[in-house]
Write a protein that holds these residues in place. Structure first.
Motif, mmCIF file in Angstrom:
data_model
loop_
_atom_site.group_PDB
_atom_site.id
_atom_site.type_symbol
_atom_site.label_atom_id
_atom_site.label_comp_id
_atom_site.label_asym_id
_atom_site.label_seq_id
_atom_site.Cartn_x
_atom_site.Cartn_y
_atom_site.Cartn_z
ATOM 1 N N LEU A 1 35.927 31.086 -54.299
ATOM 2 C CA LEU A 1 37.090 31.853 -53.909
ATOM 3 C C LEU A 1 36.810 32.520 -52.572
ATOM 4 C CD1 LEU A 1 39.925 33.109 -54.870
ATOM 5 C CD2 LEU A 1 38.568 35.145 -55.367
ATOM 6 N N GLU A 2 37.723 32.377 -51.619
ATOM 7 C CA GLU A 2 37.582 33.071 -50.338
ATOM 8 C C GLU A 2 38.623 34.166 -50.232
ATOM 9 O OE1 GLU A 2 37.603 32.388 -45.472
ATOM 10 O OE2 GLU A 2 37.623 30.641 -46.806
ATOM 11 N N LEU A 3 38.180 35.349 -49.808
ATOM 12 C CA LEU A 3 39.067 36.479 -49.576
ATOM 13 C C LEU A 3 39.351 36.592 -48.080
ATOM 14 C CD1 LEU A 3 37.297 39.119 -51.864
ATOM 15 C CD2 LEU A 3 39.292 37.713 -52.432
ATOM 16 N N GLY A 4 40.597 36.885 -47.715
ATOM 17 C CA GLY A 4 40.938 37.082 -46.315
ATOM 18 C C GLY A 4 40.690 35.867 -45.452
ATOM 19 N N CYS A 5 41.173 34.703 -45.888
ATOM 20 C CA CYS A 5 40.877 33.449 -45.194
ATOM 21 C C CYS A 5 41.553 33.343 -43.838
ATOM 22 C CB CYS A 5 41.262 32.261 -46.065
ATOM 23 S SG CYS A 5 43.054 32.091 -46.341
ATOM 24 N N GLY A 6 42.610 34.149 -43.583
ATOM 25 C CA GLY A 6 43.344 34.031 -42.337
ATOM 26 C C GLY A 6 44.169 32.752 -42.285
ATOM 27 N N ILE A 7 44.826 32.545 -41.150
ATOM 28 C CA ILE A 7 45.744 31.401 -41.034
ATOM 29 C C ILE A 7 45.027 30.061 -40.970
ATOM 30 C CG2 ILE A 7 47.661 32.667 -40.032
ATOM 31 C CD1 ILE A 7 45.362 30.601 -37.838
ATOM 32 N N SER A 8 43.761 30.051 -40.541
ATOM 33 C CA SER A 8 43.088 28.766 -40.319
ATOM 34 C C SER A 8 42.646 28.090 -41.601
ATOM 35 C CB SER A 8 41.877 28.954 -39.397
ATOM 36 O OG SER A 8 40.815 29.608 -40.071
ATOM 37 N N GLY A 9 42.163 28.872 -42.564
ATOM 38 C CA GLY A 9 41.575 28.268 -43.765
ATOM 39 C C GLY A 9 40.378 27.404 -43.432
ATOM 40 N N LEU A 10 39.735 27.676 -42.283
ATOM 41 C CA LEU A 10 38.724 26.764 -41.754
ATOM 42 C C LEU A 10 37.507 26.612 -42.658
ATOM 43 C CD1 LEU A 10 37.860 24.933 -39.419
ATOM 44 C CD2 LEU A 10 36.851 26.954 -38.312
ATOM 45 N N VAL A 11 37.014 27.707 -43.217
ATOM 46 C CA VAL A 11 35.834 27.600 -44.085
ATOM 47 C C VAL A 11 36.145 26.714 -45.282
ATOM 48 C CG1 VAL A 11 34.152 28.869 -45.473
ATOM 49 C CG2 VAL A 11 34.999 29.861 -43.334
ATOM 50 N N GLY A 12 37.326 26.879 -45.853
ATOM 51 C CA GLY A 12 37.726 26.029 -46.974
ATOM 52 C C GLY A 12 37.903 24.583 -46.571
ATOM 53 N N LEU A 13 38.487 24.336 -45.408
ATOM 54 C CA LEU A 13 38.663 22.967 -44.926
ATOM 55 C C LEU A 13 37.321 22.254 -44.783
ATOM 56 C CD1 LEU A 13 41.378 23.545 -42.174
ATOM 57 C CD2 LEU A 13 41.671 22.197 -44.256
ATOM 58 N N VAL A 14 36.318 22.996 -44.301
ATOM 59 C CA VAL A 14 34.999 22.401 -44.089
ATOM 60 C C VAL A 14 34.247 22.204 -45.402
ATOM 61 C CG1 VAL A 14 32.738 22.755 -42.996
ATOM 62 C CG2 VAL A 14 34.837 23.318 -41.742
ATOM 63 N N LEU A 15 34.337 23.178 -46.307
ATOM 64 C CA LEU A 15 33.526 23.147 -47.531
ATOM 65 C C LEU A 15 34.164 22.376 -48.688
ATOM 66 C CD1 LEU A 15 31.915 26.690 -47.952
ATOM 67 C CD2 LEU A 15 30.860 24.571 -47.180
#
Length: 311
Positions: free
Chosen positions: A115-129
């Protein structure tokens, strides 16, 4: 997964106090002094590019197209999640590296539920992982949802392991094998208004998360307590999850060092609820460690009897 205390690959600095520590405040003040006594370079607040509506970012050997909104950023009373911050691609690259101790110790694995908190508009960490994990849930305030979904759609070809992509020569470490079924989604979650429940997992059979990630969410002292409380609430889901392993949820907090008072306020509040370790440079990628303006901490939720009262 081994207990963080047993991870011998990393000589992490223990920030929170142990049972025989009597002066909690001094320990956390020392952590602030150690970090802010460095020559921290100016990051211009830390935006990658606050004026561009589209960014081309190479992370973990893949090229991502990220849409952001300078317009939302510049609105009166707006929040900072409308654009990408410099630390985000660096953390994403570190987390995706097979050399990271988070993978070699088993804190992260192909079966992990994040679960990521405060992902912002990019969602970049989720996209990568997400291609490397079982499930990844992005959360933030509802206003970022449209752009998060747009970025997921824009980069969905990178989430599909059946479509190979070119690997950059800058990639550090061996690429990790990806799973055949990708699960990446966004849910609105307001730290001050919304209740944390097991429904966040999106699966009736899964009641908790293995890791909670917060990347550059600490910039406003009024949000410190709600953020830390949300971290604690998510991690506490583990104790009620009969199907989970006996290992605790790990909370990972990465941030840019901006204001010593805000940082000290965060580390004091976070240490009330969590046993805390700072990740040393030798456990970070070169790009993340080369800048003393960034720092990463891990936390393990304390037992209820351990949580200290407000002073």
């Amino acid at each position: 997964m081994r207990d963080v205390d047993e991870v011998d690959e990393v000589d992490a600095y223990v920030v929170g106090a142990r049972d025989d520590d009597n002066d909690i405040g001094r320990i956390e003040e020392r952590e602030t002094f150690l970090l802010f006594s460095q020559d921290i370079p100016s990051q211009n607040l830390g935006f990658v590019d606050p004026k561009s509506t589209t960014l081309d970012l190479n992370v973990a050997g893949k090229d991502y197209v990220i849409h952001q909104s300078p317009t939302i950023l510049n609105r009166p009373g707006s929040t900072t999640g409308a654009v990408v911050w410099k630390i985000t691609p660096l953390v994403a690259d570190w987390l995706a590296s097979s050399d990271s101790f988070l993978w070699t110790s088993g804190i992260l694995s192909p079966t992990s539920n994040i679960l990521e908190l405060g992902c912002g508009i990019s969602g970049l960490v989720g996209l990568v992982l997400a291609p490397l994990l079982a499930r990844y849930t992005l959360t933030d305030q509802s206003y970022v949802g449209r752009l998060v979904e747009k970025n997921i759609e824009e980069n969905k070809h990178l989430l599909d392991p059946s479509k190979p992509t070119a690997v950059s020569q800058k990639r550090k470490g061996k690429p990790l094998a990806v799973k055949s079924k990708i699960k990446l989604r966004f849910l609105p979650l307001d730290w001050e208004l919304d209740e944390v429940t097991s429904s966040l997992t999106g699966d009736d059979n899964i009641k908790s998360f293995d890791v909670v990630i917060a990347c550059d969410c600490i910039y406003n002292d009024t949000l410190i307590q709600p953020l830390v409380q949300t971290c604690a609430d998510v991690c506490s889901l583990r104790s009620a999850d009969e199907n989970a392993t006996d290992k605790p949820t790990v909370c990972l907090v990465a941030q840019q060092l901006r204001d010593p008072e805000i940082f000290e306020g965060w580390v004091k509040e976070f240490s009330r609820y969590f046993r805390v370790w700072r990740i040393p440079d030798n456990a970070l990628t070169e790009e993340l460690r080369s800048n003393p303006g960034f720092v990463v901490h891990l936390g393990i939720l304390r037992d209820t009897t351990e949580i200290r009262n407000q002073s």
